[in-house]
Design a protein around this motif. Structure first.
Motif, short mmCIF file in Angstrom:
data_model
loop_
_atom_site.label_atom_id
_atom_site.label_comp_id
_atom_site.label_asym_id
_atom_site.label_seq_id
_atom_site.Cartn_x
_atom_site.Cartn_y
_atom_site.Cartn_z
N MET A 1 -36.36 -21.10 -22.89
CA MET A 1 -37.61 -21.74 -22.50
C MET A 1 -37.34 -22.97 -21.62
SD MET A 1 -39.98 -21.66 -25.90
CE MET A 1 -40.51 -20.11 -26.60
N GLN A 2 -38.30 -23.30 -20.80
CA GLN A 2 -38.18 -24.45 -19.93
C GLN A 2 -38.12 -25.75 -20.72
OE1 GLN A 2 -41.44 -24.78 -17.26
NE2 GLN A 2 -40.69 -26.59 -16.21
N THR A 3 -37.21 -26.64 -20.32
CA THR A 3 -37.09 -27.94 -20.97
C THR A 3 -38.25 -28.83 -20.52
OG1 THR A 3 -34.70 -27.76 -21.00
CG2 THR A 3 -35.62 -29.95 -21.30
N LEU A 4 -38.83 -29.52 -21.47
CA LEU A 4 -39.95 -30.40 -21.17
C LEU A 4 -39.43 -31.79 -20.86
CD1 LEU A 4 -42.45 -29.26 -23.92
CD2 LEU A 4 -42.40 -28.60 -21.54
N ASP A 5 -39.40 -32.15 -19.57
CA ASP A 5 -38.88 -33.44 -19.15
C ASP A 5 -40.03 -34.41 -18.96
OD1 ASP A 5 -36.23 -32.55 -19.04
OD2 ASP A 5 -36.61 -31.63 -17.07
N ARG A 6 -39.81 -35.62 -19.39
CA ARG A 6 -40.83 -36.66 -19.24
C ARG A 6 -40.79 -37.19 -17.81
NH1 ARG A 6 -41.10 -42.68 -21.06
NH2 ARG A 6 -43.31 -43.00 -21.28
N PRO A 7 -41.95 -37.29 -17.14
CA PRO A 7 -41.99 -37.84 -15.79
C PRO A 7 -41.65 -39.32 -15.79
CG PRO A 7 -44.22 -37.52 -16.63
CD PRO A 7 -43.28 -36.91 -17.63
N PRO A 8 -41.30 -39.87 -14.60
CA PRO A 8 -40.95 -41.29 -14.53
C PRO A 8 -42.08 -42.17 -15.03
CG PRO A 8 -40.41 -40.16 -12.47
CD PRO A 8 -41.20 -39.20 -13.31
N ILE A 22 -41.51 -36.68 -26.87
CA ILE A 22 -41.28 -35.24 -26.84
C ILE A 22 -40.89 -34.81 -28.24
CG2 ILE A 22 -39.85 -33.40 -25.89
CD1 ILE A 22 -39.43 -35.18 -23.42
N ALA A 23 -41.44 -33.69 -28.69
CA ALA A 23 -41.12 -33.22 -30.04
C ALA A 23 -40.97 -31.70 -30.03
CB ALA A 23 -42.22 -33.63 -31.02
N THR A 24 -40.06 -31.25 -30.87
CA THR A 24 -39.91 -29.82 -31.14
C THR A 24 -39.97 -29.62 -32.65
OG1 THR A 24 -38.54 -29.46 -29.18
CG2 THR A 24 -38.42 -27.80 -30.92
N LEU A 35 -43.07 -22.04 -33.51
CA LEU A 35 -42.28 -23.02 -32.77
C LEU A 35 -43.19 -23.74 -31.79
CD1 LEU A 35 -39.50 -24.25 -31.90
CD2 LEU A 35 -39.37 -22.39 -30.23
N VAL A 36 -43.20 -25.07 -31.86
CA VAL A 36 -43.99 -25.90 -30.94
C VAL A 36 -43.08 -26.87 -30.24
CG1 VAL A 36 -45.79 -27.66 -30.74
CG2 VAL A 36 -46.12 -25.72 -32.29
N ARG A 37 -43.18 -26.90 -28.92
CA ARG A 37 -42.55 -27.94 -28.11
C ARG A 37 -43.66 -28.68 -27.39
NH1 ARG A 37 -38.20 -23.87 -26.75
NH2 ARG A 37 -36.36 -24.55 -27.90
N LEU A 38 -43.67 -30.00 -27.53
CA LEU A 38 -44.75 -30.83 -27.00
C LEU A 38 -44.18 -32.01 -26.23
CD1 LEU A 38 -47.75 -31.90 -26.96
CD2 LEU A 38 -47.20 -33.05 -29.12
N ASN A 39 -44.70 -32.22 -25.03
CA ASN A 39 -44.42 -33.44 -24.27
C ASN A 39 -45.76 -34.13 -24.05
OD1 ASN A 39 -43.73 -35.48 -22.52
ND2 ASN A 39 -42.87 -34.15 -20.94
N VAL A 40 -45.96 -35.25 -24.74
CA VAL A 40 -47.22 -35.98 -24.62
C VAL A 40 -47.44 -36.45 -23.19
CG1 VAL A 40 -48.47 -38.05 -25.38
CG2 VAL A 40 -47.21 -36.68 -27.05
N LEU A 101 -45.35 -39.17 -31.40
CA LEU A 101 -45.95 -40.51 -31.33
C LEU A 101 -45.22 -41.53 -32.19
CD1 LEU A 101 -49.75 -39.60 -31.36
CD2 LEU A 101 -48.34 -40.24 -29.39
N GLY A 102 -44.43 -41.06 -33.15
CA GLY A 102 -43.65 -41.97 -33.98
C GLY A 102 -44.51 -42.98 -34.71
N ASP A 103 -44.19 -44.26 -34.56
CA ASP A 103 -44.94 -45.31 -35.26
C ASP A 103 -46.18 -45.76 -34.50
OD1 ASP A 103 -43.84 -46.77 -33.20
OD2 ASP A 103 -42.49 -47.93 -34.48
#
Length: 214
Positions: A1-8, A22-24, A35-40, A101-103
């Motif tokens: 699967m394509q890697t979800l990279d965060r934009p600048p 980013i979370a998997t 399976l969920v891959r998410l890039n906010v 989102l963490g804390d």
């Protein structure tokens, strides 16, 4: 699967306000494998295959209108019905949101949106409060849209709310077409979610609560 990279990070954003979000999450039970891959901080790239076509359509709305990069694959006991797969996708997506989102440092925290879709009008308000709560105000007139049981809309949002620790209010202001009501709900949810998870440049890296913790 394509890697979800965060934009600048934009030059006007606080550099430490929101680290990579980013979370998997891979969740396996005796009923489903999700399976969920998410890039906010994505651009709306979406690849989903849950085996439930209408749910896939709604997940595309979350990605497209929230500008989240989303990859979801799910297999489940849909030979029985769609309930377990629908719920477990919601659980896993909620877990991915919470992990990404963490804390909650540096986010706006609150989000709201009113989305029209032809005759349907739906209002969504949410708060990443750390306290799971759902007020569900949809009145969907038919039992099914295609093969999808419309009772599962509520079950999906219950799962997301409980596992992302979000307060969520869904209110139907108008609508008579089941498909339109549900789709307007997911579009409004996506835009409210986008608003709530955006970095707040004035807040910097602090937690958006007078208590100092969420």
């Amino acid at each position: 699967m394509q890697t979800l990279d965060r934009p600048p990070v934009p030059s006007n954003a606080a550099p430490d306000a929101c680290p990579d979000r980013i979370a998997t999450v891979h969740r396996v039970t005796g009923e489903t494998d999700v399976l969920v891959r998410l890039n906010v901080d994505g651009s709306g790239q979406c690849t989903v295959n849950t085996g439930v076509p209408f749910l896939d359509h709604m997940l595309h709305q979350i990605s497209s209108h929230g500008l989240f990069d989303l990859e979801i694959t799910a297999t489940g006991d849909i030979h029985i019905d769609d309930h377990h797969t629908n719920e477990d996708v919601g659980i896993t997506l909620g877990q991915a949101l919470g992990q990404a989102l963490g804390d909650r440092k540096g986010i706006v925290r609150f989000g709201h949106f009113i989305a029209p879709l032809d005759e349907a009008l739906v209002q969504v308000a949410l708060d990443f409060s750390g306290r799971p709560h759902l007020t569900y105000g949809l009145e969907i007139p038919t039992q099914r849209v295609g093969t999808y049981d419309t009772q599962l809309v509520r079950e999906f949002f219950v799962a997301v709310v409980n596992h992302s620790h979000m307060t969520l209010h869904l209110r139907q202001l108008d609508g008579i077409n089941s498909h339109h009501i549900i789709e307007a709900t997911f579009k409004a949810f996506a835009r409210a979610l986008r608003m709530a998870t955006e970095p707040d440049p004035r807040r910097g890296g602090t937690i958006p609560s007078s208590k100092g913790v969420l």
